[in-house]
Scaffold this active site. Structure first.
Site, PDB file in Angstrom:
ATOM      1  N   LYS A  86      58.821-140.967 -36.400  1.00 58.66           N
ATOM      2  CA  LYS A  86      58.282-140.536 -35.109  1.00 58.66           C
ATOM      3  C   LYS A  86      59.325-139.723 -34.361  1.00 58.66           C
ATOM      4  O   LYS A  86      60.453-140.191 -34.167  1.00 58.66           O
ATOM      5  CB  LYS A  86      57.972-141.770 -34.273  1.00 58.66           C
ATOM      6  CG  LYS A  86      56.507-142.075 -34.131  1.00 58.66           C
ATOM      7  CD  LYS A  86      56.394-143.362 -33.354  1.00 58.66           C
ATOM      8  CE  LYS A  86      55.113-143.453 -32.632  1.00 58.66           C
ATOM      9  NZ  LYS A  86      55.052-144.677 -31.822  1.00 58.66           N
ATOM     10  N   ILE A  87      58.916-138.540 -33.923  1.00 60.53           N
ATOM     11  CA  ILE A  87      59.826-137.700 -33.140  1.00 60.53           C
ATOM     12  C   ILE A  87      59.102-137.238 -31.876  1.00 60.53           C
ATOM     13  O   ILE A  87      57.994-136.705 -31.950  1.00 60.53           O
ATOM     14  CB  ILE A  87      60.310-136.489 -33.975  1.00 60.53           C
ATOM     15  CG1 ILE A  87      61.124-136.995 -35.161  1.00 60.53           C
ATOM     16  CG2 ILE A  87      61.094-135.509 -33.115  1.00 60.53           C
ATOM     17  CD1 ILE A  87      61.890-135.968 -35.924  1.00 60.53           C
TER      18      ILE A  87
END
Ligand code: E4P
Length: 224
Positions: free
Chosen positions: A85-86
């Site tokens: 997740k970014i």
């Protein structure tokens, strides 16, 4: 539409997994803190991956592009099902582009607009996560953003999956499905609320009472 669990609680994931309807899990640092298990993030994600055989999102906390790229590579190496997740900002977008080219699956988080989703998709993200509940909290229409993203991705045949996140109540789930989201990720309480209905409880009680009454009638007749 797939149903994912939005939690870092291994107990909740284990409890939900027995129905065979949960195909993935999303976690974030806040959920990790809330779980207060004392486990390291990696150990927690590995334990989750041993329960659910599907994508497990684990979030980066680095702030600069190089830091994000290094951290994401490490997280991606934890397990083949791990999705990194970014958050979508300027640095996040550059990191998403570089990591996607390496074949690392990215779930773009903290998406609040169709523009952010479109950029993440063009950069190669596997998922975009519009935060429905937080948009609603800020006075916007969170589900309208999901609909807009789905419409754009469909029109231009973009392969990025739309993951409706920050869902807060059971009605959010069919609304996300009708909006065309590919996945809805939800807290355990929302998941369990999906199979509850007061009329089901009333109906079950009535069937039990009537079965009892019919048995008593049958016994009374047999005795006469
Ligand atoms: C999931 O990927 C998100 O991190 C999560 O749904 C955010 O939910 P919240 O807005 O209830 O914290």
């Amino acid at each position: 539409m797939q149903l994912w669990l939005d939690t870092a609680s291994v107990e909740e994931i284990r409890a939900a997994s027995r129905f065979g309807v949960i195909s993935g899990v999303t976690t974030n640092p806040s959920l990790w803190a809330k779980a207060a298990s004392g486990q390291g993030y990696r150990d927690m994600v590995l334990e989750i991956a041993s329960i659910i055989d599907g994508p497990i999102s684990a979030e980066c906390v680095a702030q600069d592009v190089e830091g994000l790229v290094q951290e994401a590579r490490q997280i991606a190496a934890w397990h083949p099902n791990v999705v990194v997740k970014i958050p979508i900002d300027e640095n996040g977008l550059e990191a998403i582009y570089r990591l996607s080219k390496e074949g690392i699956k990215i779930n773009t988080t903290l998406v609040f607009s169709a523009n952010q989703a479109l950029l993440a998709a063009q950069a190669g993200a596997t998922y975009v996560s519009p935060f429905v509940g937080r948009l609603d909290d800020a006075g916007h229409d969170g589900m309208a953003v999901v609909r807009e993203i789905v419409e754009i991705f469909e029109r231009y045949h973009l392969p990025t999956r739309v993951l409706a996140a920050s869902l807060r109540h059971p009605r959010h789930v069919p609304e996300a499905a009708r909006a065309g989201a590919h996945i809805a990720t939800m807290p355990y309480a929302v998941f369990t609320a999906m199979f509850k209905h007061p009329l089901t409880d009333v109906g079950m009680r009535r069937f039990l009472e009537d079965a009892e009454r019919a048995r008593a009638q049958r016994l009374a007749k047999a005795g006469t």
